[in-house]
Design a protein around this motif. Structure first.
Motif, PDB file in Angstrom:
ATOM      1  N   LEU B 260       0.826  -1.212   0.000  1.00  0.00           N
ATOM      2  CA  LEU B 260       0.000   0.000   0.000  1.00  0.00           C
ATOM      3  C   LEU B 260       0.856   1.257   0.000  1.00  0.00           C
ATOM      4  O   LEU B 260       0.360   2.353  -0.194  1.00  0.00           O
ATOM      5  CB  LEU B 260      -0.890   0.021   1.242  1.00  0.00           C
ATOM      6  CG  LEU B 260      -1.769  -1.206   1.461  1.00  0.00           C
ATOM      7  CD1 LEU B 260      -2.411  -1.145   2.827  1.00  0.00           C
ATOM      8  CD2 LEU B 260      -2.822  -1.284   0.376  1.00  0.00           C
ATOM      9  N   GLU B 263       4.830   6.060  -3.662  1.00  0.00           N
ATOM     10  CA  GLU B 263       4.241   7.095  -4.500  1.00  0.00           C
ATOM     11  C   GLU B 263       3.224   6.481  -5.464  1.00  0.00           C
ATOM     12  O   GLU B 263       2.127   6.976  -5.625  1.00  0.00           O
ATOM     13  CB  GLU B 263       5.358   7.753  -5.299  1.00  0.00           C
ATOM     14  CG  GLU B 263       5.133   9.210  -5.547  1.00  0.00           C
ATOM     15  CD  GLU B 263       6.391   9.831  -6.113  1.00  0.00           C
ATOM     16  OE1 GLU B 263       6.280  10.474  -7.150  1.00  0.00           O
ATOM     17  OE2 GLU B 263       7.485   9.651  -5.502  1.00  0.00           O
ATOM     18  N   PRO B 265       1.749   3.087  -5.410  1.00  0.00           N
ATOM     19  CA  PRO B 265       1.696   1.793  -4.722  1.00  0.00           C
ATOM     20  C   PRO B 265       1.168   0.694  -5.636  1.00  0.00           C
ATOM     21  O   PRO B 265       0.407   0.954  -6.565  1.00  0.00           O
ATOM     22  CB  PRO B 265       0.743   2.040  -3.560  1.00  0.00           C
ATOM     23  CG  PRO B 265      -0.076   3.206  -3.970  1.00  0.00           C
ATOM     24  CD  PRO B 265       0.789   4.038  -4.865  1.00  0.00           C
ATOM     25  N   ASN B 268      -3.591   0.560  -4.633  1.00  0.00           N
ATOM     26  CA  ASN B 268      -3.885   1.944  -4.266  1.00  0.00           C
ATOM     27  C   ASN B 268      -5.195   2.071  -3.490  1.00  0.00           C
ATOM     28  O   ASN B 268      -6.264   1.781  -4.009  1.00  0.00           O
ATOM     29  CB  ASN B 268      -3.944   2.793  -5.545  1.00  0.00           C
ATOM     30  CG  ASN B 268      -4.088   4.267  -5.235  1.00  0.00           C
ATOM     31  OD1 ASN B 268      -4.036   4.682  -4.074  1.00  0.00           O
ATOM     32  ND2 ASN B 268      -4.285   5.055  -6.271  1.00  0.00           N
ATOM     33  N   LEU B 269      -5.104   2.521  -2.246  1.00  0.00           N
ATOM     34  CA  LEU B 269      -6.303   2.720  -1.431  1.00  0.00           C
ATOM     35  C   LEU B 269      -6.925   4.088  -1.673  1.00  0.00           C
ATOM     36  O   LEU B 269      -8.031   4.356  -1.249  1.00  0.00           O
ATOM     37  CB  LEU B 269      -5.956   2.615   0.054  1.00  0.00           C
ATOM     38  CG  LEU B 269      -5.653   1.225   0.609  1.00  0.00           C
ATOM     39  CD1 LEU B 269      -5.223   1.346   2.055  1.00  0.00           C
ATOM     40  CD2 LEU B 269      -6.870   0.331   0.497  1.00  0.00           C
ATOM     41  N   HIS B 270      -6.178   4.982  -2.335  1.00  0.00           N
ATOM     42  CA  HIS B 270      -6.657   6.349  -2.509  1.00  0.00           C
ATOM     43  C   HIS B 270      -7.394   6.550  -3.833  1.00  0.00           C
ATOM     44  O   HIS B 270      -7.562   7.662  -4.292  1.00  0.00           O
ATOM     45  CB  HIS B 270      -5.498   7.340  -2.390  1.00  0.00           C
ATOM     46  CG  HIS B 270      -5.012   7.466  -0.979  1.00  0.00           C
ATOM     47  ND1 HIS B 270      -4.181   6.539  -0.393  1.00  0.00           N
ATOM     48  CD2 HIS B 270      -5.285   8.377  -0.019  1.00  0.00           C
ATOM     49  CE1 HIS B 270      -3.943   6.897   0.853  1.00  0.00           C
ATOM     50  NE2 HIS B 270      -4.597   8.002   1.113  1.00  0.00           N
ATOM     51  N   ARG B 272     -10.468   6.984  -5.811  1.00  0.00           N
ATOM     52  CA  ARG B 272     -11.830   7.361  -5.426  1.00  0.00           C
ATOM     53  C   ARG B 272     -12.892   6.724  -6.302  1.00  0.00           C
ATOM     54  O   ARG B 272     -14.080   6.834  -6.035  1.00  0.00           O
ATOM     55  CB  ARG B 272     -11.968   8.882  -5.421  1.00  0.00           C
ATOM     56  CG  ARG B 272     -11.176   9.457  -4.261  1.00  0.00           C
ATOM     57  CD  ARG B 272     -11.425  10.918  -4.033  1.00  0.00           C
ATOM     58  NE  ARG B 272     -10.459  11.391  -3.035  1.00  0.00           N
ATOM     59  CZ  ARG B 272     -10.327  12.644  -2.681  1.00  0.00           C
ATOM     60  NH1 ARG B 272     -11.085  13.556  -3.230  1.00  0.00           N
ATOM     61  NH2 ARG B 272      -9.431  13.001  -1.778  1.00  0.00           N
ATOM     62  N   ARG B 275     -13.958   2.850  -4.013  1.00  0.00           N
ATOM     63  CA  ARG B 275     -13.642   3.079  -2.597  1.00  0.00           C
ATOM     64  C   ARG B 275     -13.828   1.817  -1.774  1.00  0.00           C
ATOM     65  O   ARG B 275     -14.712   1.012  -2.036  1.00  0.00           O
ATOM     66  CB  ARG B 275     -14.534   4.184  -2.051  1.00  0.00           C
ATOM     67  CG  ARG B 275     -14.109   5.549  -2.539  1.00  0.00           C
ATOM     68  CD  ARG B 275     -15.128   6.596  -2.200  1.00  0.00           C
ATOM     69  NE  ARG B 275     -15.257   6.763  -0.753  1.00  0.00           N
ATOM     70  CZ  ARG B 275     -16.220   7.474  -0.198  1.00  0.00           C
ATOM     71  NH1 ARG B 275     -17.114   8.056  -0.943  1.00  0.00           N
ATOM     72  NH2 ARG B 275     -16.278   7.599   1.102  1.00  0.00           N
ATOM     73  N   LEU B 298       1.731   4.896   6.076  1.00  0.00           N
ATOM     74  CA  LEU B 298       0.292   5.071   6.021  1.00  0.00           C
ATOM     75  C   LEU B 298      -0.139   5.236   7.475  1.00  0.00           C
ATOM     76  O   LEU B 298       0.189   4.400   8.312  1.00  0.00           O
ATOM     77  CB  LEU B 298      -0.313   3.806   5.427  1.00  0.00           C
ATOM     78  CG  LEU B 298      -1.552   3.871   4.563  1.00  0.00           C
ATOM     79  CD1 LEU B 298      -1.379   4.873   3.450  1.00  0.00           C
ATOM     80  CD2 LEU B 298      -1.814   2.495   3.975  1.00  0.00           C
TER      81      LEU B 298
END
Lengths: 376, 400
Positions: B260, B263, B265, B268-270, B272, B275, B298
């Protein structure tokens, strides 16, 4: 003893006009992930009050969006729960000024709701005070003293410049209120001031509202309280926890910054049985990339930090690009500081974009405010 | 549609996850915390919601308390629905029999009545052990287009890895002609991800047949899939490309957390557009102190970081005191790491306190010899715990 809550969402909007141009005082963002109403709501919920009315006036879309069904405060209930009361204007009245301008008028506008309250006591609260108060103790005191109205007060140092924003409450050694001085300029020294939280005996609230309507009264402090100081039992209850009152943009800035002091966070957020609740947004954890430098900053979830952040308050979803520098700033939700940009003493509203290599700076006494969705 | 759902998902969440040692001592594997604020089960649940599937049965068996509490009425995933939503399905006592879930197929068999209530055309069978983002709606489209009776999601793995998986041998159109469980000499590299889309009528028929077969292991991989294939049902492999990780072991759980970071990853958890939802508590924002150093990490809400944190994942409410250093580690919710302590290459479970000036873990080769500290421990000041140790309350008593 049952209690009902009433929250005024719009009073004091004028004191931070920039931030309330498109929202209510209640929905002004604060402290990385909160809105001001979260404190009033959490204080009530943590004290076992689960029947809460929020009086609105204008600009309340953002407030409705924040509150939703009230489930984040455990207020989505079958009995009681959260009720948002939109402005009540009689059809055919044709009277633009029917919308209230004072606390008393706000109450008069929901007279039907107030008349229907059956709880023994009613707690009234504004949204401009940031505090974590155990209202149970306040209500216990109120009941033990058999008071008609109890004011929550806090001893604060006033200066000539700030005193006009406060109501000074004088009381004798038994806690009986002897005088209330409203918005007087040029007072200096330590005084008990009203933190704009009151407990009313339900019957007294109902009867004084009827009285006020019959006499055409308009001022809560002067007419309801002032006229009856000698006739009724009005008490002052001293609160000694964290208290901050937003009276200007400089205040707003300073109070946010005061959260960088662990003592203040401890006093406001970390009282175990009284957490502050807010709307859950489900952001990912914040990511700090290799090369990020962060000092003395309070940061919400969902941010991606690649640059430098110092002495700042970052709300959810903020992005700080490579080689960007953020100092002494308050950045609202989803604001982006692109790479190479520099911001200092700035309050950036939601969705602001500060583009590459732009430099912006305000001063702590006059922070630079950037309005919502602006691209610079 | 108040009488019918097109597709119902059944999520197998009974796994004990014994290879995660003390991390699953008190909780089922799908409830193991992951990625700073999630639990493993958030991924398949969020995938369902993002794919438009709003009816999910969660089959629990091993240590279900925490999982039941976590899922609650499903509100965190928007699965609190008047018709459908998420439902926790533990084994139960019936009129004629009472059984634990004997196998994955039996778990679904015992809940046919639940599925029948929604009269679905399709049933999606998922497991609660994997970290991935997948659009099940696209898989359903594929399933409809090929007019398959069963579609199995497959991932391309390397030839060496292939012998650890169930391997699908297919023709050029993706039609499966052979299934081999952990083959010594794999003929293809299409590994089953344990994600099955069935036509419900067929599934029901095979589940009932299987239940009536003496000596069956009542397992999808061992019985249902081979039986369907043998009977000549139309079965297709749905190719998935993207991140997918089985977090069944300590090192894979550690790796998945590390994936995770960075720069760009690996996972990617980000993002949108897809989600991942989870149950979030009310904590104040995270604070990075004057002397705090954060580098490739994180961090979740409620953390207070006064020390140094590098290449790590920190969950909600972690405190790292001044002079403490945390590297290559996964630190779960409510953990306190006191001043002067060094933590390297360690997974620390919830609410454990590590005393001052302690040395935990061996970081010479990150990812190797990972040390685990169980939940609710109090590690004394100055304690040294070496690499590869798995420490729960009993073990700690021995060590002290």
């Amino acid at each position: 003893m049952s209690t009902t809550g009433i929250i005024f969402s719009n009073l004091h909007d004028m004191s931070i006009a920039d931030l309330t141009r498109k929202r209510t005082m209640a929905s002004v963002p604060f402290g990385c992930r909160y809105r001001l109403i979260d404190f009033a709501l959490s204080n009530m919920v943590n004290s076992g009050i689960s029947d809460i009315n929020v009086i609105t006036h204008n600009n309340y879309r953002s407030l409705m969006d924040h509150l939703g069904s009230g489930k984040d405060w455990d207020l989505a209930r079958r009995t009681g729960g959260l009720k948002v009361l939109p402005p009540f204007i009689t059809a055919y009245s044709n009277d633009a000024s029917a919308l209230y301008t004072s606390r008393l008028e706000a109450l008069k506008s929901i007279q039907g709701v107030v008349a229907g309250i059956t709880a023994d006591t009613v707690v009234l609260s504004d949204c401009d005070a940031i505090c974590n108060i155990d209202l149970r103790k306040l209500i216990e005191y109120h009941n033990a003293e058999d008071a008609d109205v109890t004011y929550a007060v806090k001893t604060v140092p006033l200066t000539a410049a700030t005193s006009e924003h406060y109501n000074i409450v004088s009381s004798d050694e038994n806690g009986n209120i002897t005088d209330i001085i409203a918005h007087k300029k040029g007072v200096e020294g330590n005084f008990d001031v009203s933190i704009n939280i009151w407990v009313f005996k339900r019957q007294y609230l109902q009867s004084s509202l009827l009285d006020a309507a019959a006499h055409g009264y308009t001022s809560f402090t002067h007419d309801i309280i002032g006229r009856s100081l000698t006739k009724q039992t009005f008490k002052a209850y001293r609160y000694d926890g964290f208290y901050a009152n937003i009276t200007s943009m400089a205040d707003y800035y300073a109070i946010n910054m005061s959260l960088l002091d662990p003592k203040n966070r401890e006093a406001l957020f970390k009282i175990k049985e009284r957490p502050i609740y807010t709307k859950v947004r489900n952001s990912a954890p914040t990511k700090y990339v290799d090369g990020a430098t962060v000092k003395n900053s309070l940061i919400a979830d969902g941010c991606v930090i690649e640059g430098t952040v110092e002495n700042s308050i970052l709300f959810r979803g903020v992005r700080v690009g490579k080689n960007a520098v953020v100092k002494n700033a308050i950045l609202f939700q989803d604001t982006q500081i692109l790479s190479g940009a520099f911001v200092n003493c700035v309050i950036a509203d939601k969705n602001v974009v500060v583009r590459n290599d732009v430099m912006l700076s305000g001063h702590p006494t006059m922070p630079l405010y950037i309005e919502k969705s602006k691209m610079i | 549609m108040y009488h019918k759902k097109e597709c119902v998902a059944m999520l197998l969440a009974g796994g004990q996850g014994s290879r995660l040692y003390t991390l699953t001592e008190k909780t089922a594997k799908p409830a193991v915390p992951f990625g700073g604020k999630y639990r493993i089960i958030d991924f398949p649940l969020s995938n369902c919601v993002n794919s438009g599937i709003d009816t999910v049965g969660v089959l629990t068996q091993y240590q279900p308390l925490e999982l039941n509490e976590y899922i609650g009425n499903g509100q965190a995933w928007d699965l609190d629905r008047t018709f459908g939503g998420v439902m926790v399905l533990p084994p139960y006592q019936g009129n004629k029999s009472a059984d634990w879930y004997k196998g994955t197929a039996n778990a679904i068999y015992q809940n046919l009545a639940f599925i029948d209530r929604y009269d679905p055309e399709y049933v999606l069978v998922l497991s609660g052990d994997h970290i991935y983002k997948m659009d099940y709606a696209a898989m359903l489209d594929f399933h409809k287009k090929t007019e398959a009776d069963c579609t199995i999601a497959v991932l391309n793995v390397t030839l060496e890895e292939a012998s650890r998986f169930g391997i699908m041998n297919t023709d050029d159109n993706g039609k499966i002609y052979e299934f081999e469980e952990k083959p010594a000499h794999p003929k293809s590299t299409k590994a089953s991800m344990g994600i099955y889309m069935f036509n419900y009528k067929k599934l029901k028929q095979y589940l009932i047949e299987d239940e009536n077969t003496e000596g069956s292991a009542n397992d999808f991989g061992k019985n249902i899939i081979p039986n369907m294939l043998a009977a000549g049902e139309s079965m297709y492999a749905y190719p998935f490309s993207g991140y997918w990780k089985d977090v069944g072991t300590v090192s894979s759980l550690w790796e998945a957390n590390m994936d995770l970071l960075g720069e760009n990853p690996v996972f990617n958890l980000h993002d949108r557009s897809w989600r991942i939802f989870s149950r979030t508590s009310a904590s104040p924002a995270q604070f990075i102190g004057e002397r705090g150093v954060i580098d490739n990490v994180l961090v979740s809400e409620g953390c207070e970081i006064m020390g140094t944190v590098k290449d790590s994942v920190l969950f909600n409410g972690v405190t790292v005191e001044e002079g403490a250093t945390v590297t290559n580690s996964v630190v779960m919710g409510g953990v306190t790491i006191k001043a002067g302590t060094t933590v390297n290459n360690v997974i620390i479970a919830e609410n454990t306190t590590v005393g001052a000036n302690a040395t935990i873990g061996d970081g010479t080769k990150p990812g190797d010899n990972i040390t685990i500290l169980g939940s609710d421990l109090s590690i004394p000041d100055g304690m040294v715990i070496g690499g590869g140790l798995l420490v729960n309350a009993e073990k700690l008593n021995e060590l002290v």
